[in-house]
Write an enzyme that holds these catalytic residues in place. Structure first.
Site, PDB file in Angstrom:
ATOM      1  N   HIS A   1     -26.786 -16.758  58.185  1.00  0.00           N
ATOM      2  CA  HIS A   1     -26.552 -17.494  59.443  1.00  0.00           C
ATOM      3  C   HIS A   1     -27.817 -17.983  60.121  1.00  0.00           C
ATOM      4  CE1 HIS A   1     -22.236 -16.454  59.925  1.00  0.00           C
ATOM      5  NE2 HIS A   1     -22.590 -15.398  59.209  1.00  0.00           N
TER       6      HIS A   1
ATOM      7  N   LYS B   1     -25.302 -21.649  75.940  1.00  0.00           N
ATOM      8  CA  LYS B   1     -25.550 -20.975  74.663  1.00  0.00           C
ATOM      9  C   LYS B   1     -26.650 -19.959  74.921  1.00  0.00           C
ATOM     10  CE  LYS B   1     -26.492 -25.107  72.832  1.00  0.00           C
ATOM     11  NZ  LYS B   1     -25.591 -25.051  71.713  1.00  0.00           N
ATOM     12  N   ARG B   2     -26.964 -19.132  73.930  1.00  0.00           N
ATOM     13  CA  ARG B   2     -28.081 -18.199  74.111  1.00  0.00           C
ATOM     14  C   ARG B   2     -29.344 -18.959  74.495  1.00  0.00           C
ATOM     15  NH1 ARG B   2     -27.462 -12.848  72.425  1.00  0.00           N
ATOM     16  NH2 ARG B   2     -29.567 -12.610  73.243  1.00  0.00           N
TER      17      ARG B   2
ATOM     18  N   LYS C   1     -33.545 -23.599  70.807  1.00  0.00           N
ATOM     19  CA  LYS C   1     -32.389 -24.342  71.341  1.00  0.00           C
ATOM     20  C   LYS C   1     -32.827 -25.320  72.436  1.00  0.00           C
ATOM     21  CE  LYS C   1     -29.108 -20.599  70.266  1.00  0.00           C
ATOM     22  NZ  LYS C   1     -28.094 -21.167  69.351  1.00  0.00           N
TER      23      LYS C   1
ATOM     24  N   THR D   1     -21.490 -23.790  66.862  1.00  0.00           N
ATOM     25  CA  THR D   1     -20.034 -23.856  66.897  1.00  0.00           C
ATOM     26  C   THR D   1     -19.559 -24.367  68.252  1.00  0.00           C
ATOM     27  OG1 THR D   1     -20.130 -21.470  67.291  1.00  0.00           O
ATOM     28  CG2 THR D   1     -19.380 -22.176  65.133  1.00  0.00           C
TER      29      THR D   1
ATOM     30  N   LYS E   1     -16.460 -27.024  69.689  1.00  0.00           N
ATOM     31  CA  LYS E   1     -15.509 -26.758  70.783  1.00  0.00           C
ATOM     32  C   LYS E   1     -15.538 -27.901  71.792  1.00  0.00           C
ATOM     33  CE  LYS E   1     -16.467 -21.930  70.001  1.00  0.00           C
ATOM     34  NZ  LYS E   1     -17.428 -20.870  70.310  1.00  0.00           N
TER      35      LYS E   1
HETATM   36  C1  26W Z   1     -31.569  -8.781  63.410  1.00  0.00           C
HETATM   37  C2  26W Z   1     -31.170  -9.389  64.694  1.00  0.00           C
HETATM   38  C3  26W Z   1     -30.237 -10.556  64.539  1.00  0.00           C
HETATM   39  C4  26W Z   1     -28.950 -10.470  65.039  1.00  0.00           C
HETATM   40  C5  26W Z   1     -28.073 -11.541  64.859  1.00  0.00           C
HETATM   41  C6  26W Z   1     -30.650 -11.682  63.879  1.00  0.00           C
HETATM   42  C7  26W Z   1     -29.781 -12.731  63.706  1.00  0.00           C
HETATM   43  C8  26W Z   1     -28.495 -12.659  64.185  1.00  0.00           C
HETATM   44  C9  26W Z   1     -27.496 -13.786  63.975  1.00  0.00           C
HETATM   45  C10 26W Z   1     -27.520 -14.216  62.529  1.00  0.00           C
HETATM   46  C11 26W Z   1     -27.769 -14.941  64.904  1.00  0.00           C
HETATM   47  C12 26W Z   1     -26.630 -15.902  65.001  1.00  0.00           C
HETATM   48  O1  26W Z   1     -25.685 -15.660  65.718  1.00  0.00           O
HETATM   49  N1  26W Z   1     -26.717 -17.029  64.298  1.00  0.00           N
HETATM   50  C13 26W Z   1     -25.821 -18.125  64.558  1.00  0.00           C
HETATM   51  O2  26W Z   1     -24.691 -18.037  63.699  1.00  0.00           O
HETATM   52  C14 26W Z   1     -23.727 -19.040  64.024  1.00  0.00           C
HETATM   53  C15 26W Z   1     -22.508 -18.795  63.171  1.00  0.00           C
HETATM   54  O3  26W Z   1     -22.772 -19.113  61.848  1.00  0.00           O
HETATM   55  C16 26W Z   1     -24.309 -20.433  63.830  1.00  0.00           C
HETATM   56  O4  26W Z   1     -23.368 -21.373  64.250  1.00  0.00           O
HETATM   57  C17 26W Z   1     -25.590 -20.586  64.665  1.00  0.00           C
HETATM   58  O5  26W Z   1     -26.195 -21.822  64.383  1.00  0.00           O
HETATM   59  C18 26W Z   1     -26.539 -19.443  64.363  1.00  0.00           C
HETATM   60  O6  26W Z   1     -27.672 -19.499  65.225  1.00  0.00           O
END
Ligand code: 26W
Length: 811
Positions: free
Chosen positions: A356, A544-545, A550, A652, A656
C-alpha cells in the site's frame, strides 16, 4: 432481505426498549434509545448470521481470511439497516414514535480501529465480500483504544484517547470458548524422534487470545460474514504453568499488565515504521491466533490438511500481518508433521499480499536480536526460509552477491518483511496502475524479474452502499428515479446516468441536491466549529491524513496567495470559496502538526478580516473520521487530490468525492490517473509534475526550490509570510515549514507545482460560473464512478487471486 412492516417493527422496538431498560420509551435518553435499536437490529442480523455459517459449513466453500492490523468500520447501525433492507421501515416507525433515526445514529461511537486509507479499504472490502456472497472473514485486533480523538486547542492538535467501548458495543460477540494461546519468549528445545527433528517451546509467556466477532451484513442477500478481532488476556489460573513460572503476586500483576497492553491501543502512525517491540507483539499476537483458529476450524470439519490451500485463502493487508507465513509453516511442520516442501507449497498457495505504500520510511524491518528473543521458533523458520530463498537466488544469479544481498530476507541484522511477504506468497499486488508499475519497475523490480507472474494490479475501490446509498440518499433517489435501480447491484450501470445530463431538469436537480448537502454540512460546521459558512460559496475540501507528501501546505500557500491578491485588489473578482480541511497528524510528526497550526492561523486571520471574509473562509474541522466523512463528502464541490506524483499509492477519498458529484483537482498520481481516464480530461482538473519529471528529479537532481522562491514574486511573498509574523506573533512558529521548503529543498515539489496549481484553481473559478456546465461535469463524474466500487475490486481479487467461487445468486 428481511421482510418487516412498520407496525411490527414499532412493536418490536418498544418491547426491546422496555426489556432492556425497564422504563418507558418516552422516559429514555437518546443513548438508551440507540442501544435498544442497535440491539434489536443486531438480533435480526444474528439470525441470518447463524444461517450463513451453517451454509458455509455445509457447502465447504473456500474461505477467504483478510488479515489486517486495521479495520476502520465507522458506525454500523445505518449500514446494517440499509443492507438488511429495513432502513425506510425503521425510519418511518421511529418517526411515529417521535424519534429521528439520524439523530439516534449519532449516538453510535465510530469503530475507529484504523488510521486511514488502509484500514478503511479493509472495511469496504468486508462489505463487498459479504454483498457478493463471498465467504470472507476479517481477522484483526480488538484495540481497547482506537485511533485518538483530535481536539484543536489554540490552533494546535491535542490527542485524547478514544475510549470507544465505554458505552458498550452492541455489535460484538465475545467467544471465549474459541480462545487460542499465543506463545512469546522462552526457548526452543530440539530433539530427534524417529529421524525427524522435533521442536518444543519451553519457558514461554502464554497470552490468551479471546475473539470478539462482529457481523458483516451483505446487501439484501441474507449473507452475514464475520469480522473476528482478538483481545489479549492473561491465561487463567488453570493453565498449566509448568513451563512458565508466574512467581509471586507482583510477578503475576506484571504479567497481566504486560499481556493486556498488547491489544490496548492502535499505533497512530500510518507512514512511519518505528521498530517497537509492542507492535511486533501485536502483529504476532493476532496472526498466530488467527491462523490457529483457521486450522482448528478446518480440521473440525474433517478436512485433509494437505488440501488446506484449496479451501483457505489468507490475504495480508500490507506487510503488517506477514508473520502469517512463518506461523502457518510452524503449525504445518511442528504440529501437523508435514515435510518442509509440502508445508511451503501449502503456505505460498494460501497467502497473498498487497502493498500500500512506496514510502521508504514505512518499510518494516525488524531487528534480528529483538525478534529472536520474542519469537524464537518463528525466527528459526524465517532463517530457514531465507536460506532456501538465497539458494534459489544463487542458482538463478550465480556469483551476483550484490543482488542476492539486496533481495535476501535477512540482511544487516534485519528481517525485511516485504521480502518475506513476496517470497512466501503466490500473489503480490499494488493498489492502482501507476503504483503497481512503480513497484514493478523500481521498488520491487528484482522480485518482479524473479517472479513476474506473481505481480498484478488491483485498483482500490469503495463500497457504494455506504458512500452513496447511505451517505447521500437524495442523490441516490435522483439516480434511481432517472435510470432505475440496477446500479445498486451493478454499480457500473451508473453510466446510464450520463445520457440524461443534457436534460436541464436533471442538472437543476443535481444542483439542488448539492446545495441541500452543503447546507447540511454548513450546519455541522456551525455546530462543531462554531463558524458560519456560506452554502453559496464553492466548498473546496481536503480531508485526509496530514502528511508532507499529501501537500496540505500547497493548498494553504495557495490560500495565502489568494488572500494577498484580494487585499492588493479589493475588486478582484472571484466566486466566493470556503476552504475546508480535516485530518489527523501522527502525534510524533512535528511538520504535520505544524501544518495544522498554520492552517488554523491562516483561518483565524482570514475569517476575521472583514475586507475578505465575505469572499473566502477557511475551516479546519476537528476529529476527521468515517462518520464525519459521510457528512462532508456529499456537500463538497471541489475535491483536492494534490499529492506529489508517485507518492500516493492510490487514494480512495478521491473515489468517494467523484461518486458524490465533486470535481477533482488532481496531480497525475495514484488512482487519479484512472479517474481521469474514466471521465476524460475535460471533467477533471489536472496540474503538476508528471511521473517522469518527478522520477527524473529524484534520480538526477536538478531541482532548486530557492530558484522558484527568487523568481516568482507570489511564491516569495507567501514564503516570507510564513516567517514575518503575519500569521503568528512568534516568527519562528512556522520555521519548520519554511526550512522544509527552502533550506531542505522542498522534497515534495510544493513550490515547483505552485504556479500550475494556481492555474488549476483559476480554472475551477471559471468553470463554476457556468452552472449547467459545472453540473454536467459533476454528473459525468457520478456516472463514471461505478468502476471504483469495491465490488469491482473484490471481484478481481476473488477471481484473480483467491480462487473463490463467485456466485451471484441474487442477480
Ligand atoms: C509501519 C507503519 C505504517 C502503518 C500503515 C506504514 C504504512 C501504513 C499504511 C500502508 C498506510 C496507508 O494507509 N496507505 C494507504 O493505503 C490506501 C489503501 O490502499 C491507499 O489508497 C493510499 O494511497 C495509501 O497511502
Amino acid at each position: 432481505m428481511l421482510s418487516m412492516d412498520k407496525k411490527s417493527f414499532k412493536k418490536a422496538y418498544v418491547n426491546k426498549f422496555l426489556e432492556m431498560h425497564g422504563i418507558e420509551l418516552k422516559e429514555g435518553t437518546n443513548q438508551q434509545k440507540y442501544d435498544a435499536l442497535g440491539s434489536l437490529v443486531r438480533d435480526y442480523v444474528t439470525r441470518e448470521w447463524l444461517k450463513t455459517n451453517k451454509k458455509y459449513n455445509k457447502t465447504g466453500e473456500k474461505q477467504v481470511y483478510y488479515f489486517s492490523m486495521e479495520f476502520l468500520l465507522g458506525r454500523l447501525l445505518g449500514d446494517a439497516l440499509l443492507n438488511i433492507g429495513i432502513r425506510d421501515v425503521c425510519k418511518e416507525a421511529l418517526a411515529d414514535l417521535s424519534i429521528n433515526l439520524e439523530e439516534l445514529e449519532n449516538f453510535e461511537q465510530d469503530q475507529g480501529l484504523g488510521n486511514g486509507g488502509l484500514g478503511r479499504l479493509a472495511a469496504c472490502f468486508l462489505d463487498s465480500m459479504a454483498s457478493l456472497n463471498i465467504p470472507g472473514n476479517g481477522c484483526g485486533i480488538r484495540y481497547k483504544y482506537g485511533f485518538f480523538e483530535q481536539k484543536i486547542i489554540d490552533g494546535k492538535q491535542v490527542e485524547v484517547s478514544d475510549d470507544w467501548l465505554k458505552e458498550g458495543n452492541v455489535w460484538e460477540k465475545r467467544k471465549a470458548e474459541k480462545s487460542e494461546i499465543v506463545k512469546f519468549g522462552g526457548e526452543i528445545k530440539v530433539s530427534e524422534i524417529n529421524g525427524r527433528l522435533n521442536f518444543t517451546h519451553v519457558n514461554f509467556e502464554p497470552v490468551l487470545a479471546v475473539p470478539y466477532d462482529t457481523p458483516i451484513v451483505g446487501y439484501e442477500n441474507e449473507i452475514v460474514n464475520t469480522l473476528r478481532l482478538w483481545s489479549a488476556e492473561a491465561v487463567s489460573k488453570e493453565f498449566d504453568f509448568s513451563s512458565f513460572s508466574r512467581g509471586d503476586f507482583l510477578q503475576a500483576l506484571k504479567y497481566k499488565n504486560s499481556v493486556e497492553s498488547i491489544s490496548q491501543v492502535l499505533y497512530p502512525e500510518d507512514s512511519f515504521y518505528e521498530g517497537k517491540i509492542l507492535r511486533l507483539k501485536q502483529q504476532y499476537f493476532f496472526v498466530s491466533a488467527g491462523v490457529q483458529s483457521i486450522i482448528r476450524h478446518f480440521k473440525k470439519h474433517g478436512k485433509d490438511i494437505e488440501l488446506f490451500d484449496e479451501k483457505v485463502a489468507i490475504h495480508i493487508n500490507d506487510t503488517h500481518p506477514t508473520l502469517a507465513i512463518p506461523e502457518l509453516m510452524r503449525i504445518l511442520l511442528d504440529e501437523e508433521g508435514l515435510e518442509w516442501d509440502v508445508a511451503w507449497r501449502i503456505t505460498t498457495n494460501t497467502v497473498s499480499y498487497t502493498n500500500h505504500t512506496i514510502l521508504a520510511e514505512a518499510l518494516e524491518k525488524w531487528p534480528v536480536d529483538m525478534f529472536k528473543e520474542l519469537l524464537p521458533r518463528i525466527y528459526m523458520i524465517i532463517e530457514e526460509i531465507n536460506e532456501r530463498f538465497c539458494k534459489e537466488l544463487w542458482a538463478r544469479y550465480p556469483g551476483n552477491w550484490d543482488k542476492i544481498a539486496r533481495m535476501a530476507i535477512i540482511a544487516d541484522d534485519k528481517i525485511k518483511m516485504a521480502h518475506l511477504a513476496i517470497a512466501g506468497s503466490h500473489s503480490v499486488n499494488g493498489v492502482a496502475k501507476l503504483h503497481t508499475d512503480i513497484l514493478k519497475k523500481k521498488e520491487m523490480t528484482d522480485f518482479y524479474y524473479l517472479y513476474p507472474n506473481k505481480f498484478s494490479n488491483k485498483t482500490n475501490g469503495i463500497t457504494h452502499r455506504r458512500w452513496l446509498l447511505k451517505s447521500n440518499p437524495e442523490l441516490t433517489k435522483l439516480i434511481k428515479d432517472t435510470i432505475g435501480d440496477s446500479f445498486i447491484r451493478h454499480p457500473i450501470d451508473l453510466k446510464n446516468f450520463e445520457r440524461h445530463l443534457y436534460d436541464n431538469v436533471i442538472l437543476e436537480q443535481l444542483g439542488k441536491i448539492k446545495k441541500y448537502n452543503k447546507e447540511r454540512l454548513a450546519n455541522v460546521i456551525l455546530k462543531n466549529e462554531n463558524l458560519v459558512i456560506d452554502p453559496n460559496s464553492i466548498f473546496d475540501v481536503q480531508v485526509k491524513r496530514i502528511h508532507a507528501y499529501k501537500r496540505q501546505i500547497l493548498n494553504c500557500l495557495r490560500i495565502m496567495d489568494l488572500y494577498n491578491q484580494l487585499i492588493d485588489n479589493p475588486n478582484f473578482d472571484i466566486v466566493p470559496r470556503t476552504f475546508i480541511f480535516g485530518g489527523k497528524a501522527a502525534p510524533g510528526y512535528y511538520l504535520a502538526k505544524n501544518t495544522i497550526e498554520l492552517i488554523n492561523c491562516v483561518a483565524n486571520k482570514i475569517n476575521n478580516d472583514s475586507r475578505v471574509n465575505q469572499k473566502i473562509k477557511v475551516v479546519f474541522i476537528q476529529n476527521y473520521r468515517v462518520s464525519l466523512a459521510e457528512q462532508i463528502i456529499p456537500g463538497t464541490d471541489v475535491s483536492e487530490q494534490i499529492s506529489t506524483t508517485t507518492k500516493e499509492a492510490s487514494g480512495t477519498s478521491n473515489m468517494k468525492f467523484m461518486m458524490n458529484g465533486a470535481i477533482t483537482v488532481a496531480t497525475l498520481d495514484g488512482a487519479n490517473i484512472e479517474i481521469r481516464d474514466e471521465v476524460t480530461e475535460e471533467n477533471i482538473i489536472i496540474f503538476g509534475l508528471t511521473e517522469d519529471e518527478v522520477l527524473n528529479y529524484y534520480q538526477n537532481g536538478g531541482y532548486r526550490s530557492s530558484d522558484i522562491y527568487n523568481n516568482d514574486v507570489r511564491v516569495k511573498r507567501v514564503i516570507d509570510d510564513l516567517v514575518n509574523g503575519k500569521y503568528h506573533n512568534d516568527k519562528d512558529k512556522f520555521k519548520s515549514i519554511y526550512e522544509n521548503l527552502i533550506t531542505y529543498n522542498d522534497e515534495f515539489f510544493v513550490l515547483k507545482d505552485f504556479d500550475s496549481y494556481l492555474k488549476a484553481q483559476d480554472k475551477v473559478d471559471a468553470l463554476y460560473r457556468d452552472n449547467s456546465k459545472w453540473q454536467r461535469m459533476c454528473g459525468i463524474n457520478i456516472a463514471h464512478s461505478g468502476i471504483f466500487s469495491s465490488d469491482r475490486t473484490i471481484e478481481e481479487y476473488a477471481t484473480g487471486i483467491w480462487g473463490s467461487e463467485v456466485i451471484y445468486k441474487n442477480l
